[in-house]
Design an enzyme around this catalytic site. Structure first.
Site, PDB file in Angstrom:
ATOM      1  N   ALA A  46       0.934  -0.580   0.356  1.00 43.66           N
ATOM      2  CA  ALA A  46       0.010  -0.204   0.142  1.00 43.66           C
ATOM      3  C   ALA A  46       0.922   1.462   0.006  1.00 43.66           C
ATOM      4  O   ALA A  46       0.248   2.048   0.440  1.00 43.66           O
ATOM      5  CB  ALA A  46      -1.267   0.322   1.148  1.00 43.66           C
ATOM      6  N   ARG A  52      -2.906   9.474 -10.012  1.00 41.18           N
ATOM      7  CA  ARG A  52      -3.867  10.020 -10.513  1.00 41.18           C
ATOM      8  C   ARG A  52      -5.046   9.557  -9.886  1.00 41.18           C
ATOM      9  O   ARG A  52      -6.470  10.288 -10.722  1.00 41.18           O
ATOM     10  CB  ARG A  52      -3.957   8.081 -12.033  1.00 41.18           C
ATOM     11  CG  ARG A  52      -3.243   8.127 -12.699  1.00 41.18           C
ATOM     12  CD  ARG A  52      -3.269   7.236 -14.077  1.00 41.18           C
ATOM     13  NE  ARG A  52      -2.677   5.708 -13.394  1.00 41.18           N
ATOM     14  CZ  ARG A  52      -2.401   4.418 -13.643  1.00 41.18           C
ATOM     15  NH1 ARG A  52      -3.645   4.215 -14.432  1.00 41.18           N
ATOM     16  NH2 ARG A  52      -1.544   3.686 -12.515  1.00 41.18           N
ATOM     17  N   THR A 118       7.767  -3.466  -6.245  1.00 42.84           N
ATOM     18  CA  THR A 118       7.140  -4.954  -5.472  1.00 42.84           C
ATOM     19  C   THR A 118       8.061  -5.699  -5.072  1.00 42.84           C
ATOM     20  O   THR A 118       7.288  -5.806  -3.446  1.00 42.84           O
ATOM     21  CB  THR A 118       6.110  -4.825  -6.826  1.00 42.84           C
ATOM     22  OG1 THR A 118       6.898  -5.545  -7.688  1.00 42.84           O
ATOM     23  CG2 THR A 118       4.757  -4.895  -6.740  1.00 42.84           C
ATOM     24  N   ASN A 267      -7.014   3.420  -9.721  1.00 45.39           N
ATOM     25  CA  ASN A 267      -5.798   3.717 -10.347  1.00 45.39           C
ATOM     26  C   ASN A 267      -6.528   5.337 -10.313  1.00 45.39           C
ATOM     27  O   ASN A 267      -5.477   6.106  -9.826  1.00 45.39           O
ATOM     28  CB  ASN A 267      -5.109   3.350 -11.137  1.00 45.39           C
ATOM     29  CG  ASN A 267      -4.015   1.754 -11.534  1.00 45.39           C
ATOM     30  OD1 ASN A 267      -3.467   1.985 -10.345  1.00 45.39           O
ATOM     31  ND2 ASN A 267      -4.822   1.088 -12.053  1.00 45.39           N
ATOM     32  N   TYR A 405     -40.084  20.918  15.168  1.00 52.49           N
ATOM     33  CA  TYR A 405     -38.737  20.733  15.384  1.00 52.49           C
ATOM     34  C   TYR A 405     -38.561  20.592  16.387  1.00 52.49           C
ATOM     35  O   TYR A 405     -39.546  21.344  17.991  1.00 52.49           O
ATOM     36  CB  TYR A 405     -38.012  21.997  14.678  1.00 52.49           C
ATOM     37  CG  TYR A 405     -36.736  22.243  16.046  1.00 52.49           C
ATOM     38  CD1 TYR A 405     -35.495  20.698  15.622  1.00 52.49           C
ATOM     39  CD2 TYR A 405     -36.591  22.717  16.973  1.00 52.49           C
ATOM     40  CE1 TYR A 405     -34.156  20.606  16.377  1.00 52.49           C
ATOM     41  CE2 TYR A 405     -34.488  22.370  17.393  1.00 52.49           C
ATOM     42  CZ  TYR A 405     -34.507  21.891  16.839  1.00 52.49           C
ATOM     43  OH  TYR A 405     -32.973  20.976  17.625  1.00 52.49           O
ATOM     44  N   ASN A 425     -35.858  25.302  21.889  1.00 54.71           N
ATOM     45  CA  ASN A 425     -34.266  24.745  23.048  1.00 54.71           C
ATOM     46  C   ASN A 425     -33.083  24.968  23.380  1.00 54.71           C
ATOM     47  O   ASN A 425     -32.509  24.464  24.317  1.00 54.71           O
ATOM     48  CB  ASN A 425     -33.998  23.168  22.218  1.00 54.71           C
ATOM     49  CG  ASN A 425     -33.339  22.841  20.988  1.00 54.71           C
ATOM     50  OD1 ASN A 425     -33.733  23.687  20.567  1.00 54.71           O
ATOM     51  ND2 ASN A 425     -32.288  22.519  20.975  1.00 54.71           N
TER      52      ASN A 425
HETATM   53  C1  UD1 Z   1       2.495  -4.626 -10.943  1.00 54.81           C
HETATM   54  C2  UD1 Z   1       2.882  -6.032 -10.880  1.00 54.81           C
HETATM   55  C3  UD1 Z   1       1.865  -6.703 -12.691  1.00 54.81           C
HETATM   56  C4  UD1 Z   1       0.591  -6.831 -12.119  1.00 54.81           C
HETATM   57  C5  UD1 Z   1       0.082  -5.544 -11.072  1.00 54.81           C
HETATM   58  C6  UD1 Z   1      -1.817  -6.146 -11.061  1.00 54.81           C
HETATM   59  C7  UD1 Z   1       4.996  -5.468 -10.837  1.00 54.81           C
HETATM   60  C8  UD1 Z   1       6.692  -6.213 -11.135  1.00 54.81           C
HETATM   61  N1  UD1 Z   1       4.404  -5.633 -11.556  1.00 54.81           N
HETATM   62  O1  UD1 Z   1       2.266  -3.316 -12.129  1.00 54.81           O
HETATM   63  O2  UD1 Z   1       2.763  -7.890 -13.006  1.00 54.81           O
HETATM   64  O3  UD1 Z   1       0.109  -7.322 -13.752  1.00 54.81           O
HETATM   65  O4  UD1 Z   1       0.750  -4.792 -11.251  1.00 54.81           O
HETATM   66  O5  UD1 Z   1      -1.655  -4.777 -11.364  1.00 54.81           O
HETATM   67  O6  UD1 Z   1       5.117  -6.363  -9.571  1.00 54.81           O
HETATM   68  N2  UD1 Z   1       3.754  -0.877  -4.698  1.00 54.81           N
HETATM   69  C9  UD1 Z   1       4.806  -0.536  -3.170  1.00 54.81           C
HETATM   70  N3  UD1 Z   1       6.006  -0.630  -3.549  1.00 54.81           N
HETATM   71  C10 UD1 Z   1       6.707   0.009  -4.595  1.00 54.81           C
HETATM   72  C11 UD1 Z   1       6.416   0.402  -5.795  1.00 54.81           C
HETATM   73  C12 UD1 Z   1       4.420  -0.917  -5.737  1.00 54.81           C
HETATM   74  O7  UD1 Z   1       3.529  -0.715  -2.557  1.00 54.81           O
HETATM   75  O8  UD1 Z   1       7.629   0.306  -4.188  1.00 54.81           O
HETATM   76  C13 UD1 Z   1       2.196  -1.415  -4.536  1.00 54.81           C
HETATM   77  C14 UD1 Z   1       1.540  -0.275  -5.123  1.00 54.81           C
HETATM   78  O9  UD1 Z   1       0.624   1.169  -3.731  1.00 54.81           O
HETATM   79  C15 UD1 Z   1       0.479  -1.133  -5.491  1.00 54.81           C
HETATM   80  C16 UD1 Z   1       1.008  -2.449  -5.460  1.00 54.81           C
HETATM   81  O10 UD1 Z   1       2.475  -2.307  -5.215  1.00 54.81           O
HETATM   82  O11 UD1 Z   1      -0.599  -1.427  -4.815  1.00 54.81           O
HETATM   83  C17 UD1 Z   1       1.178  -2.255  -7.723  1.00 54.81           C
HETATM   84  O12 UD1 Z   1       2.398  -1.287  -7.750  1.00 54.81           O
HETATM   85  P1  UD1 Z   1       2.318  -0.798  -8.981  1.00 54.81           P
HETATM   86  O13 UD1 Z   1       3.006   0.623  -9.980  1.00 54.81           O
HETATM   87  O14 UD1 Z   1       0.800   0.065  -9.939  1.00 54.81           O
HETATM   88  O15 UD1 Z   1       2.550  -1.733 -10.308  1.00 54.81           O
HETATM   89  P2  UD1 Z   1       2.010  -1.434 -11.652  1.00 54.81           P
HETATM   90  O16 UD1 Z   1       3.083  -1.889 -12.192  1.00 54.81           O
HETATM   91  O17 UD1 Z   1       0.390  -2.221 -11.877  1.00 54.81           O
HETATM   92 CA    CA Z   2      -1.292  -0.705 -10.780  1.00 51.07          CA
END
Ligand code: UD1
Ligand code: CA
Length: 537
Positions: A46, A52, A118, A267, A405, A425
């Site tokens: 998170a 966006r 991630t 998003n 009222y 009141n």
């Molecule tokens: C990611 C996946 C992708 C998948 C997609 C689904 C990776 C590299 N890619 O891409 O394969 O199809 O999700 O929605 O994982 N987040 C963090 N810390 C970070 C980066 C992200 O907590 O450093 C959290 C974001 O808040 C979000 C989630 O991870 O909730 C996904 O991150 P996001 O950057 O949206 O990944 P995508 O590029 O959409």
């Molecule tokens: Ca995403």
């Protein structure tokens, strides 16, 4: 540990704010585990910025159906009964951390100061909490439609197949933006390729990575350290763990989500509205299957913590929010907004706005009524049109039918409050209380200036300003006596249509003088005049 601050506050029971304003939905204390085996951890990512959304509020705190996105995900995660529930927070970490703790006391909040991807996020968790041997589930806080059952099926499949990694995938009509699932010649999962790194052939694949996985915790801890950043986004991709584990000779697999709705991420606010409609539709469908009539599901909105009794009927344009409880057979709507309100069996509420109110069995409210916090309407009572109540009890069978009222008051049973009565009141500095007894008749346009009491069986004369208590059975009259200036219109507006009408009436009334004399006599002693306490009904 420099980029990493472990918040990991294990909170005592008293964390739920006990303010007068009820907060958004908190997860139920008791959860039943949806699947065996029990995962060692569920990690909810998170930290993302959610640019966006164009919002001052962190993305994952935006609500749908009375619960933040984060709350929906934590609710599903909690049903797996993991040993550790972990939230990775970054952008808006204080707010996100506080909301996580409010929703799930005991949650571990790990702060990711720089968004390194991630894979980086999961590495931060392992650095903070250590290696977690067992099944580790990773999912996103911006995927609020993912069901606990689906997570459970993922965990079960992962355990039964003995995988190192099991990915939840989906087939979608538009895979743009997602990581693509690359399968080998035998149909097995080979790797996940991000869109930015994919070849045109790979981009044509319609099976995508949901972003939700089950991992072997020990293997995950090892693999996340080996994830490179040599990709288009220069980030540590959690998705690379698939190829790393496979390269080490460990079995990996995929589970296809039956309902692609579940992996819908949010998003922007367009997607937020879409998931809200899906979530609302699920709730309404469940209530309809449980015996509730909802005449127009597209125009009815309910929150996750609302409860509806059997044969309740919810009509279009109705919003049921917070911990609203609707009793069996009650009819709500059209056009109602009820928040944290309890409605008894067979009551009816029509075009009304009610907040923290209680409506008794068989009572009727509206059209066009407003019940503010602390309004308690007794069984069979009636609150009518353009009536507002606040911090007021209305006894069984009592009627407040029109333009009134009622603030800071207790009204007994089977009384009638005449049209346009005001419970005065507020003196500009403090609020005062009014008590009205049983079987009371308050005349129309009475001002009850608090603090004041009207005893059982008492009446007030229409148009009275009641500043002193009215004893039981008395008639309270508090208004100036009427004075008629005879012939005034004919003197002041001679020749006008009114003067002509008056002259004709004078001619016609001559023989009827006796009746008028009787009425004049009666007005000298109001206590003997039964018409004085006239009611609006
Ligand atoms: C990611 C996946 C992708 C998948 C997609 C689904 C990776 C590299 N890619 O891409 O394969 O199809 O999700 O929605 O994982 N987040 C963090 N810390 C970070 C980066 C992200 O907590 O450093 C959290 C974001 O808040 C979000 C989630 O991870 O909730 C996904 O991150 P996001 O950057 O949206 O990944 P995508 O590029 O959409
Ligand atoms: Ca995403």
């Amino acid at each position: 540990m420099n980029t990493l601050a472990i918040v990991s506050r294990i909170l005592s029971a008293g964390v739920t704010p006990e303010g007068p304003e009820p907060q958004m939905s908190v997860l139920p204390k008791e959860t039943c585990r949806v699947s065996e085996p029990r995962p060692v951890a569920v990690i909810v990512l998170a930290a993302g910025e959610g640019t966006r959304m164009k919002s001052r509020i962190p993305k994952v705190l935006h609500p749908l159906c009375g619960r933040s996105m984060l709350g929906h995900v934590l609710a599903a995660a909690a049903e797996l009964d993991p040993q550790h529930l972990v939230v990775v927070a970054g952008h808006g970490k204080d707010q996100v951390g506080a909301e996580a703790e409010r929703l799930a006391p005991g949650v571990s909040v790990v702060v990711q100061d720089t968004l390194g991807g991630t894979g980086h996020a999961v590495r931060m968790v392992i650095e903070a909490l250590g290696v977690m041997p067992g099944i580790v589930v990773v999912t996103y806080a911006d995927m609020p439609l993912l069901r606990a059952q689906t997570l459970g099926a993922l965990v079960r499949e992962h355990a039964e197949a003995g995988h190192a990694v099991t990915v939840l995938t989906a087939r979608v009509s538009d895979p743009a933006g997602y990581g693509r699932i690359i399968r080998d010649a035998g149909g097995g999962l080979a790797e996940i390729v991000e869109e930015a790194d994919a070849t045109p052939e790979q981009r044509a694949i319609d099976e995508i990575n949901s972003g939700c996985y089950a991992f072997d915790g020990a293997l995950l801890a090892d693999a996340v350290k080996r994830v490179a950043t040599s990709n288009a986004q220069r980030q540590e991709y959690l998705t690379d763990v698939v190829a790393i584990a496979r390269g080490d000779g460990h079995p990996v697999g995929a589970v296809l989500a039956a309902d692609p709705d579940e992996i819908q991420g949010v998003n922007d606010r367009v997607q937020l509205a879409q998931v809200q409609r899906v979530c609302n539709g699920r709730l309404l469908e469940a209530w309809m299957r449980a015996g509730v009539t909802i005449t127009d599901p597209a125009a009815t909105w309910i929150d996750v913590d609302v409860t509806l009794g059997q044969d309740a009927e919810i009509l279009p344009g109705t919003h049921l929010e917070g911990r609203t409880e609707i009793g069996p057979g009650a009819r709500i709507g059209p056009g109602c907004l009820l928040r944290d309100t309890t409605v008894g069996p067979d009551a009816t509420v029509l075009y009304a706005v009610c907040e923290r109110a209680e409506i008794g069995a068989g009572a009727s409210v509206g059209p066009y009524a407003r019940l503010r916090p602390g309004a308690r309407i007794g069984p069979g009572a009636h609150i009518g049109t353009f009536v507002e109540l606040k911090n007021a009890t209305v006894g069984a069978g009592t009627k407040v039918p029109h333009l009134t009222y009622v603030g800071d008051a207790d009204i007994g049973e089977h009384s009638n409050i005449g049209a346009a009565t005001v419970f005065v009141n507020y003196d500009g500095a403090a609020k005062h209380h009014t008590t009205v007894g049983d079987h009371v008749r308050i005349g129309s346009d009475t001002m009850l200036v608090a603090p004041v009491q009207v005893g059982d069986g008492a009446f007030t004369a229409a148009g009275s300003v009641i500043t002193d208590d009215v004893p039981p059975g008395a008639l309270g009259v508090a208004r100036s006596r009427q004075y008629n200036s005879a012939g005034w219109v004919e003197r002041r507006h001679p020749g006008s249509p009114s003067a002509g009408a008056a002259a004709r009436a004078r001619q016609a009334q001559r023989p009827a003088r006796k009746g008028r004399a009787q009425k004049d006599r009666a007005q000298k002693d109001p206590a003997q005049n039964d018409d004085e306490g006239s009611q609006g009904t």
